[in-house]
Design a protein around this motif. Structure first.
Motif, PDB file in Angstrom:
ATOM      1  N   GLN A 151       0.813  -1.218   0.000  1.00 28.56           N
ATOM      2  CA  GLN A 151       0.000   0.000   0.000  1.00 28.56           C
ATOM      3  C   GLN A 151       0.847   1.269   0.000  1.00 28.56           C
ATOM      4  O   GLN A 151       0.345   2.352  -0.281  1.00 28.56           O
ATOM      5  N   VAL A 152       2.127   1.146   0.337  1.00 30.56           N
ATOM      6  CA  VAL A 152       2.938   2.355   0.557  1.00 30.56           C
ATOM      7  C   VAL A 152       4.235   2.396  -0.263  1.00 30.56           C
ATOM      8  O   VAL A 152       4.904   3.433  -0.300  1.00 30.56           O
ATOM      9  N   SER A 153       4.578   1.288  -0.923  1.00 25.16           N
ATOM     10  CA  SER A 153       5.868   1.210  -1.616  1.00 25.16           C
ATOM     11  C   SER A 153       5.736   1.650  -3.072  1.00 25.16           C
ATOM     12  O   SER A 153       4.631   1.656  -3.619  1.00 25.16           O
ATOM     13  N   VAL A 154       6.869   1.977  -3.699  1.00 26.37           N
ATOM     14  CA  VAL A 154       6.856   2.183  -5.159  1.00 26.37           C
ATOM     15  C   VAL A 154       6.544   0.830  -5.827  1.00 26.37           C
ATOM     16  O   VAL A 154       6.846  -0.224  -5.264  1.00 26.37           O
ATOM     17  N   ASP A 155       5.937   0.877  -7.024  1.00 24.16           N
ATOM     18  CA  ASP A 155       5.638  -0.376  -7.740  1.00 24.16           C
ATOM     19  C   ASP A 155       6.857  -0.857  -8.523  1.00 24.16           C
ATOM     20  O   ASP A 155       7.057  -2.041  -8.722  1.00 24.16           O
ATOM     21  N   GLU A 156       7.627   0.107  -9.020  1.00 24.76           N
ATOM     22  CA  GLU A 156       8.800  -0.198  -9.860  1.00 24.76           C
ATOM     23  C   GLU A 156      10.004   0.549  -9.295  1.00 24.76           C
ATOM     24  O   GLU A 156       9.837   1.605  -8.693  1.00 24.76           O
ATOM     25  N   PRO A 157      11.215   0.044  -9.547  1.00 25.82           N
ATOM     26  CA  PRO A 157      12.395   0.784  -9.081  1.00 25.82           C
ATOM     27  C   PRO A 157      12.467   2.189  -9.702  1.00 25.82           C
ATOM     28  O   PRO A 157      12.061   2.378 -10.856  1.00 25.82           O
TER      29      PRO A 157
END
Ligand SMILES: NC(=O)CC[C@H](N)C(=O)O
Length: 359
Positions: A151-157
């Protein structure tokens, strides 16, 4: 007047003034910070929580985007003694219910006595006490949000500071505050931000000088991917961590974590450095703590109020972590040198690796 109800675990319901409409549920916690509401409300570590401000007036210097730590409000709901129009307009535009004109001293006392607890809130023209109790009924414990990182992280680098000349940092985004990334960029690092569940091979591909585990919401044991990364990298790569990051490092290296009664949230938490004897004031926002550092880690700093671990060093590994928020924002900036220290640790190791073998 708009109705507003706050239902606490155990069935105690408080009535307040409805400011921003909606219903919400989450673990209710309190912060004692008297400034820094924009930073706190955009701190991803508050995901799935309802934030009570113990300071009675929130919003008295407006709302400015440059102080945000992320691009949205993270607490599910907001409770205060008095909220200004600026804050109410902001919360309403984000769909985050807000309640004021209730006795926040009573809520804080309940949380201090009973521990962080589940909560349901209902705000609107026609809402009833039952609506708040229905939210409470559906509220999960923090530790049961098993994939909260998603819910809080980036999806891609994402890479920042590609033209910087300093160390290469792999930052594992478990819900990173923007100030952690900017504190590294200001010190000339290149920062590769990776999703919370990144593969070892993807992180290895950027050949990091430092593996950095960010802050984030919920229970550290639910961040299995980040725990694995620390286990895999620690032999060859220095590791740093802030808040959830310290807890993840302990979990990875044979230590353990536990839930605190009501945690530490505020901007004046005193921390003692055991070696120098110096005390610094720190910004904190956490509900879990390292219970046992394990045999590879040593506690070097403790909280003056309750002796919980605030700083940890590796014994045989290059590891440096903090339970508090050295990046401040909000709060005192006395601890920014943590970023110099972790980058110096990274640079020393990078130099050693660059020296060709003699024979
Ligand atoms: N700020 C943080 O990283 C919080 C860490 C963890 N979610 C806790 O509550 O202890």
């Amino acid at each position: 007047m708009t109705e507003a109800y706050v239902a606490l675990e155990g069935g105690h319901v408080l009535e307040g003034r409805g400011r921003a409409p909606g219903t919400a549920r989450g673990e209710i916690v309190f912060t004692t910070a008297y400034t820094g509401y924009e930073e706190s409300l955009t701190d991803p570590s508050y995901e799935e929580q309802i934030l009570t401000f113990s300071y009675p007036l929130i919003g008295n210097y407006g709302v400015r985007e440059e102080r945000f730590e992320d691009d949205r409000v993270h607490p599910r709901g907001v409770v205060a003694k008095e909220l200004t129009e600026d804050v109410v307009d902001w919360l309403a535009s984000e769909g985050v219910p807000a309640v004021d004109h209730l006795d926040t001293r009573e809520i804080v006392t309940d949380i201090r006595d009973g521990g962080a607890m589940k909560c349901g809130i209902a705000v609107g023209e026609d809402v009833t006490e039952e609506d708040a109790l229905a939210e409470l009924e559906q509220c999960k414990a923090m530790s049961d949000h098993t994939d909260i990182g998603a819910q809080v992280s980036v999806d891609e680098p994402v890479a920042h500071g590609a033209d910087n000349d300093g160390e290469t940092v792999a930052l594992i985004d478990c819900g990173a505050k923007g100030s952690i990334i900017s504190s590294l960029l200001e010190r000339d690092a290149t920062v590769h931000v990776f999703p919370y569940d990144a593969d070892v091979a993807d992180v290895e591909a950027v050949d990091p000088d430092l593996l950095f585990i960010s802050n984030g919401p919920g229970d550290p044991v639910n961040f299995e991917g980040a725990i694995t990364l620390v286990e895999e990298f620690v032999e060859d790569t220095p590791v740093a961590g802030i808040c959830l990051g310290q807890q993840i490092v302990a979990e990875a290296l044979g230590g353990s974590t536990e839930k605190m009664t009501f945690g530490h949230r505020g901007v004046n938490q005193p921390v003692l450095d055991l070696e120098s004897g110096q005390v610094v004031m720190t910004t904190q926002n956490h509900g879990y703590t390292v219970a046992d550092p394990g045999e590879h880690l040593e506690v070097t700093q403790i909280n003056v109020n309750d002796d919980t671990p605030e700083g940890i060093d590796g014994i045989e590994y290059d590891v440096l972590t903090r339970q508090y928020h050295p990046e401040a924002n909000p709060g005192p900036e006395d601890t920014l040198d943590f970023f110099d220290d972790v980058l110096a640790m990274a640079s020393e190791r990078a130099d050693t690796r660059a020296v060709p073998a003699d024979d």
